[in-house]
Design a protein around this motif. Structure first.
Motif, PDB file in Angstrom:
ATOM      1  N   ASP A   1       0.496  15.699   1.272  1.00  0.00           N
ATOM      2  CA  ASP A   1       0.863  15.011   0.034  1.00  0.00           C
ATOM      3  C   ASP A   1       0.228  15.673  -1.188  1.00  0.00           C
ATOM      4  O   ASP A   1       0.846  15.760  -2.256  1.00  0.00           O
ATOM      5  N   THR A   2      -1.011  16.135  -1.049  1.00  0.00           N
ATOM      6  CA  THR A   2      -1.663  16.828  -2.162  1.00  0.00           C
ATOM      7  C   THR A   2      -0.935  18.119  -2.494  1.00  0.00           C
ATOM      8  O   THR A   2      -0.651  18.416  -3.662  1.00  0.00           O
TER       9      THR A   2
ATOM     10  N   ARG B   1       0.835  -1.202   0.000  1.00  0.00           N
ATOM     11  CA  ARG B   1       0.000   0.000   0.000  1.00  0.00           C
ATOM     12  C   ARG B   1       0.872   1.254   0.000  1.00  0.00           C
ATOM     13  O   ARG B   1       0.625   2.211  -0.742  1.00  0.00           O
TER      14      ARG B   1
ATOM     15  N   TRP C   1      -4.324   3.252   5.924  1.00  0.00           N
ATOM     16  CA  TRP C   1      -5.122   4.427   5.570  1.00  0.00           C
ATOM     17  C   TRP C   1      -5.653   5.131   6.813  1.00  0.00           C
ATOM     18  O   TRP C   1      -5.965   6.325   6.763  1.00  0.00           O
TER      19      TRP C   1
ATOM     20  N   LEU D   1       2.244   9.261  -6.187  1.00  0.00           N
ATOM     21  CA  LEU D   1       2.684  10.645  -6.001  1.00  0.00           C
ATOM     22  C   LEU D   1       3.796  10.995  -6.982  1.00  0.00           C
ATOM     23  O   LEU D   1       3.807  12.081  -7.576  1.00  0.00           O
TER      24      LEU D   1
ATOM     25  N   LEU E   1       1.236   4.107  -3.022  1.00  0.00           N
ATOM     26  CA  LEU E   1       0.978   5.524  -2.780  1.00  0.00           C
ATOM     27  C   LEU E   1       2.185   6.361  -3.194  1.00  0.00           C
ATOM     28  O   LEU E   1       2.037   7.397  -3.849  1.00  0.00           O
TER      29      LEU E   1
ATOM     30  N   ILE F   1       4.085   8.889   3.670  1.00  0.00           N
ATOM     31  CA  ILE F   1       3.586   7.636   3.098  1.00  0.00           C
ATOM     32  C   ILE F   1       3.145   6.706   4.226  1.00  0.00           C
ATOM     33  O   ILE F   1       3.953   5.960   4.798  1.00  0.00           O
TER      34      ILE F   1
ATOM     35  N   GLU G   1      -2.934  17.387   7.774  1.00  0.00           N
ATOM     36  CA  GLU G   1      -2.966  15.930   7.827  1.00  0.00           C
ATOM     37  C   GLU G   1      -2.135  15.391   6.663  1.00  0.00           C
ATOM     38  O   GLU G   1      -1.822  16.116   5.716  1.00  0.00           O
ATOM     39  N   TRP G   2      -1.794  14.115   6.687  1.00  0.00           N
ATOM     40  CA  TRP G   2      -0.860  13.571   5.707  1.00  0.00           C
ATOM     41  C   TRP G   2      -1.357  13.739   4.277  1.00  0.00           C
ATOM     42  O   TRP G   2      -0.565  14.037   3.369  1.00  0.00           O
ATOM     43  N   TYR G   3      -2.670  13.569   4.047  1.00  0.00           N
ATOM     44  CA  TYR G   3      -3.169  13.673   2.680  1.00  0.00           C
ATOM     45  C   TYR G   3      -3.214  15.122   2.205  1.00  0.00           C
ATOM     46  O   TYR G   3      -3.124  15.391   1.001  1.00  0.00           O
ATOM     47  N   VAL G   4      -3.332  16.071   3.115  1.00  0.00           N
ATOM     48  CA  VAL G   4      -3.240  17.479   2.742  1.00  0.00           C
ATOM     49  C   VAL G   4      -1.800  17.810   2.339  1.00  0.00           C
ATOM     50  O   VAL G   4      -1.553  18.478   1.326  1.00  0.00           O
TER      51      VAL G   4
ATOM     52  N   SER H   1      -2.987   8.735  11.191  1.00  0.00           N
ATOM     53  CA  SER H   1      -3.190  10.183  11.305  1.00  0.00           C
ATOM     54  C   SER H   1      -1.885  10.840  11.733  1.00  0.00           C
ATOM     55  O   SER H   1      -1.369  10.563  12.812  1.00  0.00           O
TER      56      SER H   1
END
Length: 307
Positions: A119-120, A7, A185, A15, A11, A181, A114-117, A188
């Motif tokens: 990474d985006t 996973r 999922w 990216l 990811l 990474i 947060e991690w996805y913010v 946090s």
């Protein structure tokens, strides 16, 4: 490789793919918009100036961490995220909308990193930065830049180790200088703290997250974007990346081969210099693609004008 590790690898690969495809697709549009950052993209001394800027920025960041000025670093990086995001959004959105979208990126990083913010924002920054450098660095300057940075990365990680000190400083700031990474999922970054779980254990079985420097994605993407924009090899004319030809495509393939080796080592729990593998793969793939496309080696290296 277990499911958690797979996973994380997927990811990280996604990216990197976004940054590379984004850079290649943005390069011609950036050029048309007049975003080229140097007067002569073919001048190899441009690489030296940029490397000097990296050394100065690194020294300033280390000094900021030493004197408890972490907040200054965070504000500068967040502002830079907004600026680079604006370059990307300006391609698709009208002026005011692009400014608003870029402002939202910076606001999200300040309010909820947060991690996805992260990474985006990092993917947007990476694609924008690599696209800008791709049109600003011709083939020889790009190869020189990546080669010197690969050596510098190895020295700073395995020799002086000051890059590890820099990484320790930025990890706690929750900023898109690194790509986060997670191996689950549900992970946090805000709940666990940026470094907790990152160094627990020595393999993928008992760690929650690993980190990859954003520069590890950006630098090889510069080679792909430069190849797409400056190489005389014919382009494929693909819908999303019309400028991509064989040199650019194989540069990306080479980067991903290097990424595979790097991730295998990272998942064992020890820090590693990424650019020797990634930049080496990008340059090697580009040269193979150039020769396969019928571009003479001297022209592919950008030295034909000097011979």
């Amino acid at each position: 490789m277990n499911t958690r590790a797979a996973r994380g690898v997927l990811l990280a690969a996604l990216l990197f793919l976004v940054v590379h495809v984004g850079a290649v697709s943005l390069a011609p549009t950036f050029d048309a918009a007049g975003y080229q950052t140097v007067e002569d993209p073919q001048d190899p001394t441009n690489s030296g100036l940029y490397i000097g800027a990296i050394l100065v920025a690194t020294a300033l960041m280390l000094a900021a961490f030493k004197y408890d000025l972490d907040w200054v670093v965070r504000l500068v990086i967040v502002a830079s995220s907004g600026a680079l995001s604006w370059y990307v959004f300006s391609v698709f959105l009208p002026g005011t909308a692009a400014l608003v979208a870029a402002g939202l990126v910076s606001a999200a990083l300040l309010a909820y990193p947060e991690w996805y913010v992260i990474d985006t924002a990092g993917a947007l920054m990476g694609a924008g930065a690599a696209g800008l450098f791709g049109i600003s660095f011709g083939l020889l300057p790009a190869i020189a830049l990546l080669s010197v940075l690969a050596v510098y990365d190895a020295i700073s990680v395995y020799g002086t180790e000051h890059m590890l000190d820099l990484a320790d400083g930025v990890l706690d700031l929750n900023i898109p200088v690194v790509l986060v990474i997670p191996l689950e999922w549900s992970y946090s970054l805000l709940a666990e703290g940026s470094t907790e779980g990152a160094t627990e254990g020595t393999d993928e079985a008992d760690r929650e997250v690993f980190f990859i420097g954003l520069g590890d994605a950006v630098m090889p993407a510069v080679m792909a974007a430069s190849a797409a924009f400056w190489s005389p090899a014919p382009a494929f004319g693909l819908p999303v990346v019309p400028a991509m030809g064989l040199p650019s495509l194989l540069s990306i393939v080479g980067t991903f081969l290097g990424l595979g080796v790097l991730l295998r080592m990272v998942l064992k729990g020890n820090p590693h210099a990424g650019l020797p593998l990634l930049n080496g793969g990008a340059i090697g793939g580009y040269l193979l693609g150039s020769l396969a496309a019928g571009v003479p080696l001297a022209e592919a290296l950008g030295v034909a004008a000097y011979l």
